[in-house]
Design a protein around this motif. Structure first.
Motif, PDB file in Angstrom:
ATOM      1  N   UNK A   1      12.906 -71.138 -28.580  1.00 14.14           N
ATOM      2  CA  UNK A   1      11.706 -70.812 -29.354  1.00 14.14           C
ATOM      3  C   UNK A   1      11.749 -69.344 -29.753  1.00 14.14           C
ATOM      4  N   UNK A   2      11.191 -69.005 -30.910  1.00 12.27           N
ATOM      5  CA  UNK A   2      11.250 -67.627 -31.384  1.00 12.27           C
ATOM      6  C   UNK A   2      10.553 -66.679 -30.416  1.00 12.27           C
ATOM      7  N   UNK A   3      10.913 -65.411 -30.522  1.00 14.62           N
ATOM      8  CA  UNK A   3      10.576 -64.413 -29.505  1.00 14.62           C
ATOM      9  C   UNK A   3       9.083 -64.341 -29.188  1.00 14.62           C
ATOM     10  N   UNK A   4       8.238 -64.455 -30.208  1.00 18.17           N
ATOM     11  CA  UNK A   4       6.795 -64.379 -29.987  1.00 18.17           C
ATOM     12  C   UNK A   4       6.112 -65.733 -30.122  1.00 18.17           C
ATOM     13  N   UNK A   5       6.892 -66.797 -30.155  1.00 20.51           N
ATOM     14  CA  UNK A   5       6.315 -68.140 -30.164  1.00 20.51           C
ATOM     15  C   UNK A   5       5.482 -68.442 -31.390  1.00 20.51           C
ATOM     16  N   UNK A   6       5.876 -67.921 -32.544  1.00 24.07           N
ATOM     17  CA  UNK A   6       5.092 -68.148 -33.766  1.00 24.07           C
ATOM     18  C   UNK A   6       5.146 -69.608 -34.197  1.00 24.07           C
ATOM     19  N   UNK A   7       6.256 -70.276 -33.918  1.00 22.07           N
ATOM     20  CA  UNK A   7       6.356 -71.714 -34.165  1.00 22.07           C
ATOM     21  C   UNK A   7       6.607 -72.422 -32.832  1.00 22.07           C
ATOM     22  N   UNK A   8       6.159 -73.663 -32.692  1.00 20.39           N
ATOM     23  CA  UNK A   8       6.301 -74.381 -31.418  1.00 20.39           C
ATOM     24  C   UNK A   8       7.666 -75.043 -31.273  1.00 20.39           C
ATOM     25  N   UNK A   9       8.020 -75.353 -30.056  1.00 20.21           N
ATOM     26  CA  UNK A   9       9.197 -76.171 -29.748  1.00 20.21           C
ATOM     27  C   UNK A   9       8.880 -76.943 -28.474  1.00 20.21           C
ATOM     28  N   UNK A  10       8.880 -78.276 -28.591  1.00 19.76           N
ATOM     29  CA  UNK A  10       8.390 -79.144 -27.516  1.00 19.76           C
ATOM     30  C   UNK A  10       9.498 -80.070 -27.064  1.00 19.76           C
ATOM     31  N   UNK A  11       9.586 -80.286 -25.744  1.00 22.65           N
ATOM     32  CA  UNK A  11      10.604 -81.162 -25.162  1.00 22.65           C
ATOM     33  C   UNK A  11       9.965 -82.499 -24.781  1.00 22.65           C
ATOM     34  N   UNK A  12      10.632 -83.591 -25.161  1.00 28.09           N
ATOM     35  CA  UNK A  12      10.215 -84.929 -24.765  1.00 28.09           C
ATOM     36  C   UNK A  12      11.246 -85.564 -23.853  1.00 28.09           C
ATOM     37  N   UNK A  13      10.838 -86.578 -23.109  1.00 31.73           N
ATOM     38  CA  UNK A  13      11.720 -87.223 -22.120  1.00 31.73           C
ATOM     39  C   UNK A  13      11.546 -88.737 -22.166  1.00 31.73           C
ATOM     40  N   UNK A  14      12.660 -89.455 -21.996  1.00 32.91           N
ATOM     41  CA  UNK A  14      12.586 -90.898 -21.730  1.00 32.91           C
ATOM     42  C   UNK A  14      13.614 -91.241 -20.655  1.00 32.91           C
ATOM     43  N   UNK A  15      13.812 -92.513 -20.401  1.00 36.02           N
ATOM     44  CA  UNK A  15      14.700 -92.906 -19.320  1.00 36.02           C
ATOM     45  C   UNK A  15      16.166 -92.583 -19.548  1.00 36.02           C
TER      46      UNK A  15
ATOM     47  N   UNK B   1      17.315 -89.746 -21.536  1.00 35.10           N
ATOM     48  CA  UNK B   1      17.629 -88.387 -21.944  1.00 35.10           C
ATOM     49  C   UNK B   1      16.406 -87.621 -22.403  1.00 35.10           C
ATOM     50  N   UNK B   2      16.653 -86.622 -23.235  1.00 39.90           N
ATOM     51  CA  UNK B   2      15.606 -85.710 -23.680  1.00 39.90           C
ATOM     52  C   UNK B   2      15.711 -85.468 -25.188  1.00 39.90           C
ATOM     53  N   UNK B   3      14.614 -84.972 -25.751  1.00 37.59           N
ATOM     54  CA  UNK B   3      14.621 -84.565 -27.153  1.00 37.59           C
ATOM     55  C   UNK B   3      13.871 -83.241 -27.275  1.00 37.59           C
ATOM     56  N   UNK B   4      14.084 -82.551 -28.396  1.00 37.04           N
ATOM     57  CA  UNK B   4      13.374 -81.305 -28.700  1.00 37.04           C
ATOM     58  C   UNK B   4      12.817 -81.423 -30.111  1.00 37.04           C
ATOM     59  N   UNK B   5      11.572 -80.988 -30.315  1.00 38.51           N
ATOM     60  CA  UNK B   5      10.919 -81.184 -31.608  1.00 38.51           C
ATOM     61  C   UNK B   5      10.006 -80.017 -31.948  1.00 38.51           C
ATOM     62  N   UNK B   6       9.898 -79.748 -33.248  1.00 37.62           N
ATOM     63  CA  UNK B   6       8.904 -78.783 -33.704  1.00 37.62           C
ATOM     64  C   UNK B   6       7.499 -79.368 -33.627  1.00 37.62           C
ATOM     65  N   UNK B   7       7.385 -80.679 -33.795  1.00 41.59           N
ATOM     66  CA  UNK B   7       6.094 -81.362 -33.763  1.00 41.59           C
ATOM     67  C   UNK B   7       6.025 -82.309 -32.574  1.00 41.59           C
ATOM     68  N   UNK B   8       4.963 -82.204 -31.793  1.00 40.61           N
ATOM     69  CA  UNK B   8       4.862 -82.978 -30.555  1.00 40.61           C
ATOM     70  C   UNK B   8       4.747 -84.474 -30.804  1.00 40.61           C
TER      71      UNK B   8
ATOM     72  N   UNK C   1      -0.512 -83.684 -33.958  1.00 42.84           N
ATOM     73  CA  UNK C   1       0.244 -82.768 -33.106  1.00 42.84           C
ATOM     74  C   UNK C   1      -0.658 -81.977 -32.168  1.00 42.84           C
ATOM     75  N   UNK C   2      -0.059 -81.525 -31.100  1.00 44.26           N
ATOM     76  CA  UNK C   2      -0.738 -80.677 -30.116  1.00 44.26           C
ATOM     77  C   UNK C   2       0.152 -79.470 -29.821  1.00 44.26           C
ATOM     78  N   UNK C   3      -0.422 -78.284 -29.907  1.00 37.27           N
ATOM     79  CA  UNK C   3       0.292 -77.048 -29.586  1.00 37.27           C
ATOM     80  C   UNK C   3      -0.497 -76.295 -28.520  1.00 37.27           C
ATOM     81  N   UNK C   4       0.206 -75.815 -27.535  1.00 31.96           N
ATOM     82  CA  UNK C   4      -0.428 -75.062 -26.451  1.00 31.96           C
ATOM     83  C   UNK C   4      -1.627 -75.812 -25.884  1.00 31.96           C
ATOM     84  N   UNK C   5      -1.518 -77.141 -25.833  1.00 34.16           N
ATOM     85  CA  UNK C   5      -2.563 -77.972 -25.255  1.00 34.16           C
ATOM     86  C   UNK C   5      -3.748 -78.220 -26.160  1.00 34.16           C
ATOM     87  N   UNK C   6      -3.685 -77.776 -27.426  1.00 36.66           N
ATOM     88  CA  UNK C   6      -4.815 -77.913 -28.346  1.00 36.66           C
ATOM     89  C   UNK C   6      -4.415 -78.815 -29.518  1.00 36.66           C
TER      90      UNK C   6
END
Length: 473
Positions: A170-184, A186-193, A245-250
């Motif tokens: 994720x960028x240094x000041x977190x201006x854009x989100x990056x979210x990790x998902x999980x299933x049985x 493996x994992x994924x990474x996404x800009x949108x939750x 989408x949800x960012x920072x819990x919102x």
């Protein structure tokens, strides 16, 4: 703006990668790309999505992209993801962000021994290639990512796919989100939750500002911890982000409901027949307004999407305005002789909104009272490619200030004068809003305040970037 999606799985990933990337299509309208690491190495495809959807360009290719690891990109700028051969090994890279000191970084790399860059049309250098050159200049990939984040003025989040696994940064000041998902498997990474919900993943973690993780099918390992300072873009909730989408819990949809309700509270009693939202990003704000004010919600304009997909949006502004109008079909029975509160997510240039209001009036509406769900945009964003890199003088606020002050040279607007116009408590601010209302031919115009916007988000002010509204980072 752009969006990224990546998968590391024990099974072939091309199909879920395809759908997960496609779910980012609202973030870019220029190019889409996928890259899968398979038995024969990296298999990459990039297509223009200016005149057709991402899905239509890639659905015929996914059967030919075997492999358990891959990354995808939706871009509003350069082609990506790119594949790189470096002293750190082969990798594929996709980025989201903005580089303001691009020329200086290119010159620095050339001086330090990077002998060439591939030039695109007009001699431009691909932003993602520049980021890759910075990453490859580090002693290893993690330190290379950190070096890139430190050197770049603007922001950069990235996915770097290696033969051993996937780096998500994720960028240094977190201006854009990056979210990790999980299933049985493996994992994924996404800009949108929301992008991974329907492909079988659930929320695992959201990266902090500057955090870097290394992902394999078995684990997610933090290889660089998050920083303490965050400046996430508030426009993610107001406009950019998809409503689920949800960012920072919102959550975006909930924020927009709260924001619309706050706009209604500021209006008090309004003698109108309906509340309407400019589809689609103004809809939730309008619903919040309608629920709080108890004024009925209506849809006087319906967006026609079967042959006008979101991705079809020409680069030419005149053509963009025409296409925006072509997508909206009036409901005469609702419009005729009615008075409306019309809520839009924001007012940037004002052109499309003015044409929408004129369209309603020409189809029989009696009054249109416009409400912007965000404060006046006073500064062009220097951290993200917001609204196709709008220049300051394309902003209706800047043009209005020049008109009111008799300024012919845009650079003659002093920082002090701009601050005075940005301050909602000043007479100059009120004069600016009234002049915009008159020039766009609205019956009334009111912008949401910064204070109510931040309260609707529900995150500490110090963690939110409000630069485009008040010049404060």
């Amino acid at each position: 703006m752009g969006g990224l999606f990546g998968i590391v799985s024990e099974q072939d990933c091309a199909t879920p990668l395809f759908f997960g990337t496609d779910y980012h299509s609202h973030l870019g309208t220029k190019r889409g790309g996928m890259c899968v690491l398979g038995p024969a190495g990296f298999n990459r495809a990039i297509h223009s999505i200016e005149n057709a959807s991402f899905r239509s360009k890639f659905e015929g290719e996914i059967d030919d992209m075997p492999g358990g690891m891959g990354i995808g990109s939706i871009s509003d700028s350069d082609p990506q993801p790119l594949t790189v051969y470096s002293r750190q090994g082969n990798y594929a890279i996709g980025t989201v962000g903005r580089i303001n000191n691009k020329d200086a970084l290119i010159e620095e790399l050339l001086q330090k021994g990077c002998n060439q860059f591939m030039a695109m049309s007009g001699g431009r250098i691909n932003n993602t290639e520049l980021v890759a050159a910075l990453v490859s200049a580090g002693p290893d990939i993690v330190q290379g990512i950190q070096m890139a984040q430190e050197k770049i003025e603007g922001s950069v989040s990235m996915l770097v796919l290696t033969e051993k696994g996937l780096y998500a940064a994720r960028d240094k000041l977190g201006r854009t989100p990056l979210i990790i998902g999980k299933n049985g498997g493996g994992f994924c990474a996404a800009s949108e939750s929301f992008a991974f919900i329907n492909i079988g993943y659930h929320f695992y973690k959201e990266l902090g500002p500057g955090e870097i993780v290394f992902i394999t099918k078995d684990r997610v390992e933090t290889v660089a911890p998050p920083g303490e300072r965050m400046q996430i873009c508030t426009f993610l909730w107001t406009y950019f982000g998809y409503t689920t989408s949800t960012y920072e819990g919102k959550n975006v949809e909930e924020m927009r409901y709260r924001n619309g309700a706050a706009i209604a509270a500021g209006d008090g009693e309004m003698n109108v027949d309906y509340v309407a939202g400019v589809p689609d990003s103004g809809t939730a704000h309008a619903l919040g307004y309608a629920n709080a004010s108890r004024i009925p919600y209506a849809r006087p304009l319906i967006k026609y999407t079967p042959t006008w997909p979101r991705s079809f949006m020409p680069q030419n502004q005149k053509a963009r305005n025409l296409i925006a109008k072509m997508k909206l079909v009036p409901v005469f029975e609702i419009i005729r002789d009615r008075r409306f509160i019309l809520v839009d997510d924001s007012i940037v240039r004002g052109t499309q909104l003015s044409e929408t209001v004129s369209y309603l009036l020409s189809n029989g509406a009696r009054e249109i009272h416009v409400r912007s769900a965000s404060p006046p945009i006073m500064y062009g964003c220097k951290f993200l490619n917001f609204s196709r890199s709008v220049t300051d003088m394309e902003l209706i606020t800047r043009r209005t200030i020049c008109k009111l002050e008799g300024i012919t040279e845009p650079e003659a607007i002093s920082p002090e004068l701009l601050k005075e116009y940005a301050d909602g408590a000043t007479e100059k601010h009120r004069a600016m809003i009234d002049d915009i209302r008159k020039s766009l031919k609205f019956d009334s115009l009111r912008y949401q305040t910064i204070e109510d916007t931040l309260e609707a988000v529900g995150i500490e002010k110090c963690k939110l970037c409000t630069y485009c509204w008040n010049g404060e980072e």
